[in-house]
Design a protein around this motif. Structure first.
Motif, PDB file in Angstrom:
ATOM      1  N   LEU A 107      58.854 -25.628 -38.380  1.00  0.00           N
ATOM      2  CA  LEU A 107      59.229 -24.402 -39.089  1.00  0.00           C
ATOM      3  C   LEU A 107      58.002 -23.527 -39.350  1.00  0.00           C
ATOM      4  N   ALA A 108      56.855 -24.173 -39.551  1.00  0.00           N
ATOM      5  CA  ALA A 108      55.638 -23.395 -39.780  1.00  0.00           C
ATOM      6  C   ALA A 108      55.306 -22.566 -38.546  1.00  0.00           C
ATOM      7  N   TYR A 109      55.373 -23.188 -37.379  1.00  0.00           N
ATOM      8  CA  TYR A 109      55.103 -22.420 -36.164  1.00  0.00           C
ATOM      9  C   TYR A 109      56.164 -21.348 -35.965  1.00  0.00           C
ATOM     10  N   SER A 110      57.375 -21.688 -36.350  1.00  0.00           N
ATOM     11  CA  SER A 110      58.423 -20.672 -36.261  1.00  0.00           C
ATOM     12  C   SER A 110      58.059 -19.465 -37.117  1.00  0.00           C
ATOM     13  N   SER A 111      57.406 -19.709 -38.248  1.00  0.00           N
ATOM     14  CA  SER A 111      56.989 -18.582 -39.082  1.00  0.00           C
ATOM     15  C   SER A 111      55.992 -17.695 -38.344  1.00  0.00           C
ATOM     16  N   VAL A 112      55.101 -18.321 -37.595  1.00  0.00           N
ATOM     17  CA  VAL A 112      54.144 -17.528 -36.819  1.00  0.00           C
ATOM     18  C   VAL A 112      54.909 -16.594 -35.880  1.00  0.00           C
ATOM     19  N   ALA A 113      55.953 -17.143 -35.262  1.00  0.00           N
ATOM     20  CA  ALA A 113      56.752 -16.323 -34.354  1.00  0.00           C
ATOM     21  C   ALA A 113      57.466 -15.206 -35.101  1.00  0.00           C
ATOM     22  N   GLN A 114      57.979 -15.545 -36.275  1.00  0.00           N
ATOM     23  CA  GLN A 114      58.765 -14.558 -37.012  1.00  0.00           C
ATOM     24  C   GLN A 114      57.883 -13.430 -37.541  1.00  0.00           C
ATOM     25  N   VAL A 115      56.636 -13.786 -37.899  1.00  0.00           N
ATOM     26  CA  VAL A 115      55.695 -12.742 -38.289  1.00  0.00           C
ATOM     27  C   VAL A 115      55.539 -11.769 -37.124  1.00  0.00           C
TER      28      VAL A 115
END
Lengths: 497, 482, 162, 174, 119
Positions: free
Chosen positions: A308-316
Motif C-alpha cells: 500500500l505504501a508503494y501504491s501511495s507513491v503511484a497515487q501521488v
C-alpha cells in the motif's frame, strides 16, 4: 461570519494545546479521550469553516492582531479548508478505532504517544492554514519531528531505521525549503504569501527567484514522496504503528502537495512558475514515472503495508499529473484525488491494521484463506480496494473520471492511456490480496484467527462507506475541489469547465 | 413504484442471504423468496409502461452537471429485465438443487453474489443513461467474479482471473475513456431515441469511438476479447446458465444495442467510417466462434463458444443499424436467453446426475435421462433458429434486416452460421438418442433431482411458448424503435 | 569528581552565578540581547554542570525527572494560555494589548510571560535531553551491552573494516 | 576570512574519521559562526548559536559517543552520483547568487519593506528597546510558540525513545 | 556588485555543499547528523547576512544610534536554530536506539543486517 473567523485558528490551536496536556495525563484512557475530543473539536470547526468559504470568500486571521505582513496571518479559502477537513476528519475517524491497536503496539507511555500524534496533526494543520512562508517551515518541522518520533514507536527495529532515514531526508527537504524562503525574503523583504505575490512580479527577472522556486519545489517534493524522492516512504509506512501509518498515508503527503500548489500557483503565480522552470513537463514526467514505478513495485511486494505504501507513491503521481496539466480542471482533479485518496488509503490501512492486530502478520502469504475467518475486515479491504482501482460507484471512480476529463480537456489524450494502465495495475495488486484471502484455503497449520470486534470494524466501515458516499454524492468533494482550484488559480488560469 | 425497486429487491435479498449464512433453512427460504417480488415488480413496471406509457423515471442523484445516476423504464430494457427476472425464478431452485447435490460449500456467499448480479442486471436494464449503465455493468463484473472462482481450485482461480481481467480491462480501459470523451463533447450521457452524438461529434471521432465502445463493452464478447467467456465456464453450471447465458452476456449485447440506438443513433451510426469494419468483425466472430464450438468436446465449452457466436448475431443486428435488424437483435436477446439457459441447465443436470461433461460421453444417454435430452433438443432448436421455437422469429428478423440493408454477405453469413449451429448442437442429441450406451456406464444414472429437472423443463417449454407468443415481444420492441 | 576539592569550590561559586545570569537574561531580554531561549539554555547548563560534579542522582534529587518532564509541557501551555487569554479578552489569539488597560504595558507583560514559558520549556527539555542520554550509559552497562570508552585513543580497538 | 576558516573547519569535520575529533571541530565551527553572527549585528543569534551549537549539541553528541563506536567503519565512500547532485545544487545556488542584492546595502528590499516597521514602531508599540525580542514574542509570536512546541516535541520524542530500559540486541519484536 | 560580496555568498554556498555532501555520502549516522548541522547553519548565515546593513548595529534601541540591522532575520534564525537542535537531539536518540538494536551505526553493517530479515 466574524465568529467563524475567530474560531478558525482553533483548528490548529486545539490539538496544539491539547498535545502538552495529553503528555501530562497518566494512564491509557485519559490521553486517548483528550485526543479524541481535541480532534473531534477541530473537525467540527474545520467543517464549519469549509461551509463558510465554499462560496469563494477568504477568511483572514491576524495573530496578535498585527496586520500582515508585520505579523503572521492565517488565510483560509476553499483549498486549505478542504485539506484541513480531510486531516481532521481522518483523525477523528481513526482515533477511536485505534485505541486497542495502540494498546498492543505502544504498551507504555501512551500519553506521550497521543501527545505526539496531536502535535503532528496540529503541525499539518498549521502548514495548511497559514499565510506566511516561514510559518510553513516552522509547522512543517513541528509535524515532521512529531512524525519521526511516532514512526520510531513501531515495534520492529526497522522502524527506528525508517524514522532515522526519514529524519535525514525530511530535514534536507526542509532545509531546501528554507533556502528557497531565504531567497524570497532577500528579494522582497516579505514573508507573507499575499504580500509576496504582489511583490514578486517586480523582481521576476531575477535568477535567484527561479532558483528559489526550484528549491521550494524540490524541498516539498521530498515531503510529497514524489518519485524519485520517495525512498523514505515505504519503510516509514511499513514499520510505523498502525494508527500512524493510516493517518500519515491519508494526510501527510497531501499537505505537502497542497503547500506546493499554494506556492506555485498563489505565491509565484502559474504564469511565472511554468515559464521560469520547465515545471509542467518535469512534474508530468515524474508523475508518470511515479505512477508506473509505484504500481509496479506495489505488485512485487510481499508485505501488505509495503504494498500500500508503494501504491501511495503511484497515487501521488496521479495528483501531480493533474497539477502538471496547468489548468483549473487539472488542479481540481488533483484536489479531488487528494481528498479521495485520503479516504481510500485511510480505509485500506485501517483494515490492514485490523488484520495485523488480529492475525499478527501482514505478509500476504500469511493471509491465505483469512477472508473466511475475518469476512467483515477483508470485505472492507476489498471495497476500499475497488475505490483505489477506480470502479464505480466509489470516490476513486470520480477521481479517475475527473482526471481523465481534465487530461482530455488539455488535449493530452495519451495520458488517459497511462492513467488507465496504472489503474489496472492497481487491480492486479488488490486482486492478488483478495484472491489470497478469499479463495485459497487456510493452511491447516495456520493459527486460528477471529473476526475483530465491532468497535474496531465500525470506523473502517465508516471510511468505506465514505468512499462510496463520495462516489455518489460529489457535491462536497467535487464542489470543494473545484472551489479549491479556483481559489488557488482561478484568476490566473481562467475559470474552466 | 420505480425501477429502483427492481434494482433494490435483489440487493436487499443479497444482504439478507449473507446475514443468514449460518441458518440454512432461513437462507434457502430467502433464496426462494427473492425472485418473486422482483418478478412482480418487473411485471408491474411492464404493465404501467404498456398501458399508460409511464416510464417511471427517477433520478437518484446528480454527480456532476450532465452526469446523473438515473433509472427509467424503456422497452428494450423491459425485455431484458423480463427475461432475467423470469429466468431467475427458475434458476434459483436449479442453483440450490445443483449446488447441494454437487456438494459445494459457501452457499450463502454464492447465492448472495448471485442476487447482486441480478440486481446489477436490473440496473443495466433500467439505466437511463450511459453512466448508470456503466455503474451497474461494473457491479455485475465484480459480483460475478467470486461466482466464477467459487470452487477456489487453481483452475477456477486462473479462469476467474482471466474473466475479471478481460472484463475490467475493456471496461476501464476503453469504455470509461470513451464515455468521458462523449460526455465532454456532448455534455450529456442520457439515452435519447435519436442518439446524442449526431451533429455534436465529428464523424471521424465518432468512428473511433465506435471501435473503442464496441470493444469496451467486453461482455458482448466480440473477438478477440471473447476469451473471458470460455474462461468463465470453470464456474458451477448455475452460474454459466443464468449469468453467462443470460444476465452477463445479455447485459453486454443489451449495452451494445442501447449504445447503438440511443447514444450513436442509427442514422449517425450508418454514416460512420468504421461501421462496416465493426460489422464484419462481428460477422467474423459469429462464424469463427461456431467453428471453434464444432471442435469442443467439453459440452460447456461448446455451449460457451456457441454463446460467443450467438452474441455476435445480436451485435451484428445492432451494427447493421437498421430498425429491422435492431429489432431482430432485441428479439434474439430474448429467444437466445431461453434457449441457452435450457441447454446449460441440461448440461448441468447431466453432469451432476452422471458425471458426464463431454459430448463424446453422451452416447445413449437419452435412455437414462429422456426428459433432459428432450429439453436439450428443444433448446438446441431455439438456438439454431428453427420452428417451432421462438428462435425462429429472431433469426427471421435479423436476416431480413440484413437483406433490406443490402448486406448480402451478412445474409450469407447468417445462413452459414445456422448450418454450423446445426452441426455442433445436434450431435449431442443424436448421440444420446440413437447411439447405444457404452458398456462401462454405471447403472445408477437417472434423471437429475427434481429441483434441477423441473426448471429445465419449464425453460424448454418457454422456448416453445415464445414461438406462439412472439407478438407481444415484437410490439414491445417496435415501441422502442419508432 | 566530587573528590576534586578545587572543582567543587569553583562549581559552588560558578553554578549560582550561571543560574543568576540565566535569570538576568530571561527577564532582561527586552532590553538587551537574550530572552527565554538563551536563558533556558543557560539555566540548564548550570544544572548540567552541577550533575557533572555531584552526579546525576543528586541532580535529580533537586529536580526530579517527573518535574522536569511536567515543566517542559507546562512551559508550552503557559505560552498557549497567555495567547488564549488574548482571545478570551476580546482580542485575537496572542494579542497581548488587551491583557492590561495600557497597551504598551500589556505588551511588555505578555512578552515577559511568554518568554518565561519558552524559558521553562527550553530549560527542562535540555535537562531532559541530557538526563536521558547520560543515564542511558549507566543502564546499558547494567544490561551488559557492549560499550566503548569515548576517550579511548587506542586505534586497535576500531572495528575491523569490511 | 572568517568564512574561509569556516570552510576549512567544515572540510575537516567531513574528512576526519574520528567522530570525537569531528565533534570538537563541529563545536569550533559553531563558535566561529557565532562570532560571525555577532559581527553581523545579530547578538541574540550569536548568543544562541554559541549556547546551542557549541554547548548543547556538543554535550549531546559526546553523550551519544559514550554509547556508540568512536570511529567510522564505513569505507571512505565518495560516490560520484552524490558529487554530481551536490555540484548541481551548488551551481544552482551560485547561479542564483549572481542576482542577489549587494551585501549590506541599505537599499536592499529587505531593508525597505517590513523590517523598517519593526525598527521604527517597536518602541511605540511596546515600549521596549530590543526589537528582536519584540518581533519574536509579539509580532511573530505564533512562530515562537511553534518553536517552543518544536523543542517540546523533540523532548517528547527523545523521552519516548530513551526512557525505556535498553535491552540486548533484539531482533524483530521489541 | 563587488567581488567581496560574491565571495561571501560563495563561501556560504561552499559550506552548504560541504554539509550536504556529508549528509548524502557518509554512512555513519553521527556524521550524517553533524553534516546536517553544517548544512543548516550555513543557511542561517545566508539569512543573517541578508539582514546586515553596513554601518548598522545590533537592533536594540540605544541613544545615538541611527542605523540598525534588520531584526527580522535574527528572529527567524533563532527559531531555525531551535529547530536544528531539536532535530539533532531526536536524530541522536534514534542513533542510540539503532546502535542498541543493530550493534552498529554505519549504513553498510546495517544494510547487511537488514538484508537477512524477512520483509
Amino acid at each position: 461570519m466574524t465568529r467563524l473567523v475567530e474560531l478558525m485558528p482553533f483548528i490548529v490551536l486545539l490539538p496544539l494545546l491539547a498535545g502538552p496536556v495529553c503528555a501530562l495525563l497518566p494512564g491509557r484512557r485519559l490521553p486517548w479521550l483528550l485526543a479524541v475530543a481535541a480532534t473531534a473539536g477541530a473537525f467540527i470547526i474545520a467543517a464549519t469553516t469549509l461551509a463558510g468559504v465554499m462560496d469563494g470568500t477568504t477568511l483572514r486571521y491576524a495573530f496578535g492582531n498585527w496586520p500582515p505582513p508585520i505579523g503572521i496571518e492565517y488565510r483560509v479559502d476553499a483549498a486549505n479548508a478542504l485539506v484541513a477537513l480531510l486531516i481532521t476528519g481522518v483523525a477523528t475517524i481513526l482515533l477511536p478505532w485505534a485505541a486497542p491497536t495502540v494498546d498492543a503496539e505502544v504498551p507504555e507511555r501512551q500519553g506521550v504517544f497521543y501527545a505526539l500524534f496531536l502535535i503532528a496533526m496540529a503541525g499539518l494543520l498549521g502548514i495548511t492554514l497559514t499565510g506566511d512562508v516561514f510559518n510553513v517551515f516552522v509547522f512543517l518541522e513541528i509535524s515532521s519531528l512529531a512524525t519521526y518520533g511516532l514512526i520510531a514507536h513501531g515495534r520492529d527495529r526497522r522502524a527506528l531505521l525508517a524514522a532515522f532515514r526519514y529524519l535525514i531526508m525530511g530535514t534536507v527537504g526542509a532545509t531546501f525549503l528554507l533556502i528557497g524562503i531565504a531567497f524570497l525574503y532577500i528579494l522582497t523583504g516579505s514573508l507573507n504569501m499575499v504580500d509576496l505575490a504582489e511583490r514578486l512580479p517586480g523582481v521576476s527577472d531575477s535568477r535567484a527567484l527561479q532558483v528559489a522556486l526550484g528549491f521550494i519545489v524540490v524541498g516539498l517534493a521530498i515531503k510529497l514522496a514524489l518519485f524519485p524522492l520517495h525512498h523514505w516512504l515505504p519503510n516509514a509506512y511499513t514499520y510505523a504503528p498502525t494508527l500512524i501509518t493510516a493517518f500519515l498515508a491519508a494526510t501527510a503527503t497531501k499537505v505537502a502537495l497542497y503547500v506546493m500548489l499554494r506556492v506555485v500557483f498563489d505565491v509565484f503565480g502559474p504564469a511565472y512558475s511554468f515559464a521560469a522552470l520547465p515545471l509542467a513537463s518535469a512534474l508530468m514526467v515524474l508523475a508518470i514515472a511515479g505512477m508506473f514505478a509505484g504500481s509496479w513495485l506495489a505488485i512485487l511486494q510481499e508485505n501488505l503495508k509495503r504494498m500500500l505504501a508503494y501504491s501511495s507513491v503511484a497515487q501521488v503521481g496521479y495528483m501531480v499529473l493533474g497539477v502538471s496539466l496547468v489548468s483549473v480542471a487539472g488542479l481540481g482533479a488533483a484536489f479531488l484525488h487528494l481528498f479521495n485518496h485520503g479516504l481510500m488509503k485511510a480505509a485500506l490501512f485501517a483494515s490492514v491494521g485490523i488484520v495485523a492486530y488480529q492475525a499478527g502478520s501482514v505478509r500476504i502469504q500469511d493471509l491465505q484463506g483469512i477472508g473466511r475467518q475475518m469476512p467483515w475486515t477483508l470485505t472492507a479491504f476489498a471495497l476500499a480496494g475497488l475505490s483505489l482501482i477506480g470502479v464505480p460507484p466509489t470516490a476513486g471512480f470520480i477521481s479517475k473520471w475527473v482526471l481523465i476529463s481534465a487530461a482530455l480537456d488539455a488535449g493530452q489524450a495519451w495520458l488517459v492511456v497511462l492513467i488507465l494502465i496504472t489503474s489496472l495495475m492497481a487491480l492486479v495488486y488488490i486482486a492478488r490480496v483478495v484472491e489470497t484471502a478469499w479463495l485459497r484455503p487456510r493452511p491447516a497449520d495456520a493459527p486460528a484467527v477471529n473476526e475483530a470486534a465491532w468497535w474496531l470494524l465500525g470506523p473502517v466501515w465508516l471510511l468505506v462507506a465514505a468512499n462510496f458516499y463520495f462516489g455518489l454524492d460529489t457535491r462536497l468533494t467535487l464542489g470543494g475541489a473545484t472551489a479549491a482550484a479556483e481559489a488557488l488559480a482561478g484568476g490566473a488560469l481562467g475559470v474552466g469547465r | 413504484m420505480t425501477p429502483l425497486t427492481a434494482v433494490a429487491i435483489p440487493m436487499i435479498g443479497a444482504v439478507a442471504i449473507a446475514l443468514a449464512a449460518h441458518r440454512p433453512r432461513l437462507r434457502d427460504g430467502l433464496c426462494f423468496a427473492t425472485p418473486l417480488p422482483l418478478f412482480a415488480a418487473v411485471v408491474m413496471l411492464t404493465s404501467a409502461y404498456v398501458v399508460a406509457g409511464d416510464t417511471r423515471a427517477v433520478t437518484l442523484l446528480e454527480i456532476m452537471p450532465g452526469l446523473e445516476i438515473a433509472l427509467a423504464v424503456q422497452p428494450l430494457g423491459l425485455t431484458f429485465a423480463l427475461l432475467a427476472a423470469t429466468l431467475y425464478i427458475v434458476a434459483t431452485p436449479y442453483a440450490l438443487g445443483y449446488m447441494k447435490h454437487g456438494g459445494y460449500g459457501n452457499l450463502a456467499r454464492f447465492m448472495a453474489c448471485y442476487a447482486i448480479a441480478l440486481g446489477a442486471a436490473m440496473g443495466i436494464a433500467f439505466a437511463e443513461n450511459l453512466l448508470t449503465l456503466y455503474l451497474f455493468y461494473e457491479i455485475l463484473s465484480i459480483s460475478t467474479y467470486p461466482l466464477v472462482a467459487h470452487t477456489g481450485t487453481d483452475k477456477a482461480r486462473s479462469g476467474a482471473r482471466t474473466y475479471l481481467a478481460l472484463l475490467l480491462v475493456t471496461s476501464v480501459g476503453l469504455m470509461l475513456p470513451a464515455m468521458v470523451a462523449i460526455w465532454m463533447l456532448t455534455g450529456t450521457l442520457a439515452f435519447r431515441p435519436e442518439g446524442i452524438m449526431a451533429g455534436r461529434v465529428d464523424p471521424a471521432l465518432g468512428a473511433l469511438l465506435l471501435v473503442v465502445l464496441a470493444y469496451g463493452i467486453g461482455k458482448a464478447a466480440l473477438m478477440p476479447f471473447h476469451r473471458w467467456l470460455p474462461a468463465a465456464m470453470v464456474a458451477p453450471t448455475p452460474v454459466s446458465a443464468l449469468l453467462h447465458a443470460v444476465a452477463v452476456v445479455k447485459a453486454g449485447v443489451f449495452s451494445m444495442l442501447t449504445v447503438a440506438l440511443f447514444i450513436f443513433g442509427l442514422d449517425y451510426l450508418r454514416g460512420l467510417a468504421t461501421q462496416p469494419l465493426m460489422l464484419y468483425i462481428a460477422v467474423f466472430t459469429m462464424i469463427a466462434a461456431s467453428l471453434v464450438a464444432l471442435h469442443q468436446d467439453n459440452l460447456k465449452a461448446r455451449l460457451a463458444y456457441s454463446t460467443v457466436s450467438q452474441l455476435a448475431y445480436i451485435v451484428t443486428g445492432a451494427l447493421l443499424a437498421t430498425e429491422l435488424s435492431a429489432l431482430g437483435g432485441g428479439l434474439h436477446m430474448l429467444m437466445h436467453g431461453f434457449g441457452k439457459i435450457t441447454l446449460f441447465f441440461c448440461a448441468g443436470a447431466i453432469y451432476i446426475a452422471s458425471g458426464i461433461n463431454t459430448v463424446s460421453g453422451m452416447d445413449g444417454l437419452a435412455r437414462r435421462m429422456p426428459l433432459t435430452m428432450l429439453a436439450f433438443f428443444v433448446g438446441a432448436l431455439c438456438v439454431i433458429g428453427l420452428p417451432p421455437s421462438g428462435g425462429f422469429w429472431s433469426k427471421w428478423y435479423l436476416v431480413s434486416g440484413a437483406y433490406s440493408a443490402g448486406h448480402y454477405l451478412v445474409v450469407g453469413a447468417f445462413v452459414l452460421s445456422t448450418l454450423l449451429n446445426i452441426a455442433y448442437l445436434l450431435p449431442p442429441v443424436t448421440r444420446a438418442f440413437l447411439k447405444p450406451p457404452p458398456d462401462d456406464r454405471a447403472s445408477g444414472v437417472n434423471e437429475a433431482p427434481a429441483l434441477c429437472l423441473i426448471p429445465l423443463l419449464l425453460t424448454a417449454a418457454g422456448t416453445l411458448v415464445l414461438f406462439v407468443l412472439a407478438d407481444p415481444a415484437y410490439h414491445l420492441l417496435t415501441g422502442a424503435l419508432s | 569528581m566530587k573528590d576534586n576539592a578545587i572543582l567543587v569550590v569553583v562549581a559552588r561559586f560558578l553554578i549560582p552565578l550561571m543560574m543568576l545570569f540565566g535569570l538576568y537574561v530571561q527577564f532582561h531580554g527586552e532590553y538587551s540581547p537574550g530572552g527565554g531561549f538563551q536563558a533556558g539554555v543557560l539555566f540548564a547548563a548550570g544544572w548540567i554542570l552541577f550533575v557533572f560534579i555531584y552526579g546525576l542522582e543528586t541532580g535529580l534529587r533537586i529536580i526530579p525527572e517527573r518535574v522536569i518532564y511536567a515543566l517542559a509541557c507546562l512551559g508550552v501551555l503557559l505560552y498557549g494560555l497567555i495567547g488564549l487569554l488574548g482571545s478570551l479578552l476580546g482580542g485575537h489569539y496572542l494579542d497581548f494589548s488587551v491583557l492590561l488597560p495600557a497597551p504598551r504595558a500589556a505588551q511588555q507583560a505578555g512578552i515577559i510571560l511568554v518568554e518565561l514559558g519558552v524559558g521553562i520549556t527550553v530549560a527542562s527539555v535540555v535537562m531532559l535531553f541530557f538526563l536521558l542520554f547520560a543515564r542511558r550509559r549507566a543502564e546499558a552497562e547494567a544490561e551488559g551491552l557492549p560499550l566503548v570508552d569515548p576517550l579511548d585513543e587506542d586505534e586497535s580497538r576500531r572495528e575491523p573494516r569490511p | 576570512m572568517l568564512l574561509l576558516f569556516l570552510v576549512v573547519v567544515g572540510l575537516a569535520v567531513v574528512l576526519t574519521r574520528d567522530l570525537l575529533k569531528a565533534t570538537m571541530l563541529f563545536a569550533i565551527y559553531s563558535l566561529t559562526i557565532a562570532g560571525l553572527f555577532a559581527l553581523l549585528d545579530a547578538g541574540d543569534v550569536a548568543l544562541t548559536e554559541a549556547a546551542v551549537g557549541a554547548g548543547i549539541s556538543t554535550v549531546l553528541i559526546l553523550a551519544v559517543l559514550a554509547l556508540t563506536p568512536r570511529f567510522e567503519t564505513t569505507k571512505a565512500g565518495h560516490s560520484l552520483p552524490a558529487l554530481v547532485i551536490v555540484t548541481i545544487t551548488g551551481a544552482a545556488l551560485v547561479y542564483a547568487s549572481l542576482d542577489l542584492p549587494q551585501f549590506g546595502d541599505p537599499a536592499n528590499p529587505v531593508h525597505q519593506h517590513v523590517g523598517p516597521y519593526y525598527i521604527e514602531q517597536t518602541y511605540a508599540d511596546m515600549g521596549i528597546p530590543n526589537m528582536v525580542a519584540a518581533v519574536l514574542a509579539s509580532y511573530r509570536s505564533i512562530d515562537t510558540m511553534g518553536e517552543a512546541v518544536v523543542i517540546l516535541t523533540a523532548g517528547l520524542g527523545v523521552y519516548a525513545l530513551l526512557a525505556t530500559r535498553p535491552r540486548r540486541r533484539d531482533k524483530g519484536d521489541r | 556588485m563587488t567581488f567581496l560580496s560574491f565571495f561571501n555568498y560563495w563561501a556560504v554556498i561552499v559550506l552548504m555543499m560541504i554539509g550536504y555532501y556529508c549528509v548524502i555520502v557518509r554512512g555513519n549516522m553521527i556524521k550524517k547528523i553533524i553534516g546536517l548541522g553544517i548544512f543548516q547553519t550555513s543557511v542561517f548565515i545566508l539569512f543573517i547576512s541578508a539582514g546586515k546593513v553596513i554601518g548598522g548595529s545590533t537592533p536594540v534601541l540605544r541613544d545615538g544610534v541611527e542605523v540598525y540591522s534588520n531584526p527580522l532575520p535574527h528572529v527567524l534564525i533563532l527559531t531555525a536554530i531551535v529547530v536544528g537542535i531539536a532535530t539533532t537531539a531526536l536524530g541522536l536518540a534514534l542513533t542510540v536506539r539503532i546502535h542498541e538494536a543493530y550493534g552498529s551505526i554505519d549504513d553498510d553493517a546495517i544494510d547487511a543486517a537488514e538484508a537477512q530479515e524477512p520483509q
